[in-house]
Design an enzyme around this catalytic site. Structure first.
Site, PDB file in Angstrom:
ATOM      1  N   LYS A 186       2.079  -6.859  47.138  1.00 36.12           N
ATOM      2  CA  LYS A 186       0.905  -6.346  46.783  1.00 36.12           C
ATOM      3  C   LYS A 186       0.639  -5.086  47.568  1.00 36.12           C
ATOM      4  O   LYS A 186       0.586  -5.369  48.885  1.00 36.12           O
ATOM      5  CB  LYS A 186      -0.253  -7.561  47.085  1.00 36.12           C
ATOM      6  N   THR A 230     -13.273  -8.940  49.957  1.00 32.85           N
ATOM      7  CA  THR A 230     -11.944  -8.802  49.720  1.00 32.85           C
ATOM      8  C   THR A 230     -11.327 -10.489  50.428  1.00 32.85           C
ATOM      9  O   THR A 230     -10.205 -10.535  50.382  1.00 32.85           O
ATOM     10  CB  THR A 230     -11.271  -7.766  50.193  1.00 32.85           C
ATOM     11  N   GLY A 232     -10.027 -13.691  50.648  1.00 36.15           N
ATOM     12  CA  GLY A 232      -9.341 -14.675  49.752  1.00 36.15           C
ATOM     13  C   GLY A 232      -8.752 -13.841  48.477  1.00 36.15           C
ATOM     14  O   GLY A 232      -8.327 -14.573  47.483  1.00 36.15           O
ATOM     15  N   THR A 233      -8.630 -12.810  48.535  1.00 33.45           N
ATOM     16  CA  THR A 233      -8.107 -11.866  47.248  1.00 33.45           C
ATOM     17  C   THR A 233      -6.435 -12.452  47.026  1.00 33.45           C
ATOM     18  O   THR A 233      -6.278 -12.622  45.746  1.00 33.45           O
ATOM     19  CB  THR A 233      -8.333 -10.525  47.199  1.00 33.45           C
ATOM     20  N   GLY A 234      -5.802 -12.298  48.133  1.00 33.10           N
ATOM     21  CA  GLY A 234      -4.489 -13.182  47.906  1.00 33.10           C
ATOM     22  C   GLY A 234      -4.204 -14.366  47.373  1.00 33.10           C
ATOM     23  O   GLY A 234      -3.339 -14.648  46.359  1.00 33.10           O
ATOM     24  N   CYS A 235      -4.870 -15.203  47.909  1.00 34.78           N
ATOM     25  CA  CYS A 235      -5.052 -16.655  47.519  1.00 34.78           C
ATOM     26  C   CYS A 235      -5.374 -16.719  45.970  1.00 34.78           C
ATOM     27  O   CYS A 235      -4.728 -17.226  45.004  1.00 34.78           O
ATOM     28  CB  CYS A 235      -6.014 -17.649  48.212  1.00 34.78           C
TER      29      CYS A 235
END
Length: 285
Positions: A186, A230, A232-235
């Site tokens: 990412k 933003t 928790g966007t990766g989760c």
């Protein structure tokens, strides 16, 4: 007299997705975000807590980790009862937990395994130590269908600075040499000049992710939204990928759907919290 199951004959049995991750009490990241994301795609979410964190939108203030035994005792009954179509791992804080999760994946031949190597919070809190990271690479990379690090995580895994797209290529080769079959890096933290090509002439920033499947690569580009929402966007992205794999989409299509979903979840964020707020997990209707 035995009881028979009552089931609506017109209902469609949902796909079951399992998340093994940390608990964020503020609900923006970790297993709560994962469950909401699974639900947004019509999947049934099951979860096991690896660690109870103390956090809000301003940062992480500590954590109490589970034991390997307690993680197994959460997961084992679920796998004995449900047919799980995809499994997503998030924060796995200790060598013992990582080893146990890898053992469970092997025992139950779990498919569509998405490994999100959560190693450090946005606020700078280290979530796992170097020994746990080494164990994650050794035990989970080889059984993962896809590994989804952001740039800081990719730097820590590959033990190198990532400043250009050429660096991303080098990092993915290193991760694949560690056993990861497919890697999604990412690239939101990448310098603007190296993000992508679609908006270069307009001067607009792009949010670019890089999918590597074997020796093939694919670039996923979307609008870069200036926001503080933003958390928790990766989760959320990795959970959305897992949900779409469970639904039968191929990897590339799953990544594209997940990225579009996260972009809209950021755009329509509820604007709550005094720090980096959560996204709108229910943007899908």
């Amino acid at each position: 007299m035995s009881k028979s199951k009552i089931q609506n004959p017109n209902s469609k049995i949902p796909k079951v997705c399992l998340t093994i991750a940390g608990l964020d009490p503020s609900g923006g990241a970790g297993i709560i975000a994962d469950i909401k994301t699974f639900a947004a795609f019509g999947c049934y979410g099951a979860a096991a807590i690896s660690s109870v964190t103390f956090q809000n939108t301003n940062g992480v203030f500590g954590a109490v980790h589970q034991t390997a035994e307690s993680v197994r005792r959460q997961v084992d009954p679920v796998l004995q009862d449900f047919s799980v179509s995809a499994t997503k791992t998030g924060m796995l804080p200790t060598v013992e937990i990582i080893t146990e999760v890898a053992r469970l994946i092997g025992e139950f031949a779990l498919k569509n395994v998405v490994v999100d190597p959560v190693v450090r919070s946005t606020s700078g809190f280290n979530l796992i130590d170097d020994a746990a990271l080494d164990a994650l690479i050794e035990n989970l990379f080889p059984v993962a269908g896809i590994v989804t690090p952001n740039l800081p995580e990719a730097e820590r895994i590959a033990r190198m600075r990532i400043l250009t797209r050429r660096d991303i290529e080098k990092a993915r080769r290193l991760m694949q040499s560690m056993g990861a079959k497919n890697v999604l890096i990412k690239g939101g933290h990448l310098p603007i000049a190296d993000r992508g090509s679609g908006n270069a002439d307009s001067g607009k920033r792009s949010a670019v992710d890089y999918l590597f499947t074997g020796s093939q690569s694919e670039l996923f580009e979307s609008e870069f939204i200036e926001t503080t929402s933003t958390h928790g966007t990766g989760c959320t992205l990795s959970a959305a990928i897992a949900a779409n794999l469970a639904l039968g989409n191929n990897l590339s299509h799953s990544v594209r759907i997940a990225k579009d979903y996260v972009t809209e979840a950021i755009r329509t964020a509820p604007g709550i919290g005094s720090g980096n707020g959560p996204v709108n997990h229910f943007v899908r209707k």
